[in-house]
Design a protein around this motif. Sequence first.
Motif, short mmCIF file in Angstrom:
data_model
loop_
_atom_site.label_atom_id
_atom_site.label_comp_id
_atom_site.label_asym_id
_atom_site.label_seq_id
_atom_site.Cartn_x
_atom_site.Cartn_y
_atom_site.Cartn_z
N THR A 138 9.74 -8.14 7.03
CA THR A 138 9.49 -9.06 5.92
C THR A 138 9.83 -10.49 6.33
N PRO A 189 6.62 -10.65 -3.16
CA PRO A 189 6.02 -9.35 -3.45
C PRO A 189 4.84 -9.49 -4.41
N PRO A 190 3.94 -8.56 -4.44
CA PRO A 190 4.01 -7.28 -3.73
C PRO A 190 3.57 -7.43 -2.27
N SER A 231 7.87 -4.47 -4.69
CA SER A 231 7.38 -5.19 -5.87
C SER A 231 8.56 -5.77 -6.64
N ARG A 254 11.01 -0.46 -4.76
CA ARG A 254 10.49 -0.08 -3.45
C ARG A 254 10.02 1.37 -3.51
#
Length: 136
Positions: free
Chosen positions: A36, A42-43, A73, A124
Motif C-alpha cells: 500500500t 480505499p477501496p 475499504s 478488510r
Amino acid sequence: MSTSPVIALRKAIRAHLLADAALVAALGGGKIFDETPRNAEPPYALFGETQMRDWSADLSRGAEQFLTFAVVSTQRGLSEALGIAQQIVDLIDEAPLTLQGHMLIDLSFVSLETKRDQSGRFARVNLRFRATTEYL
C-alpha cells in the motif's frame, strides 16, 4: 534464469483483473498494489502473503502456491469490500491465465476472511487462493 512462479502468477493476476472495466471502476481506477502506497485512498486491492512449496513430479518441476489477496475499504460495514472481493473471486477462480515462464495448472478460491483494524476505520477482506504451476 527462470522467472519466479510467484512473480509470474502475480503479474498474470494483475493483468487479468485490470482488464475488467467493472472491477477497475469499483476500485476507483484499478488500484491493485503489492504494497500500500502512503496516502492511498480505499477501496483498493492488495497482494498479501504467499506460501510456495515444491510441487515437482518425476519429469517436471512445479510449484504450489497459497496466496492471499486483500480488499480494503473505509465504507461503513463490509458491503463494499465484500462486493469487490466477490468480483475478484469471480474473475480469477479457475481463470485460464497465461504466465511468463510457467504453465498454470490450476487456480482456485479457497477461503474468505473479514477483518476490521483496531480503530474500526478500515474493513478488510482477505481472499485465499491455491495455484499450481509447472516450469516451462
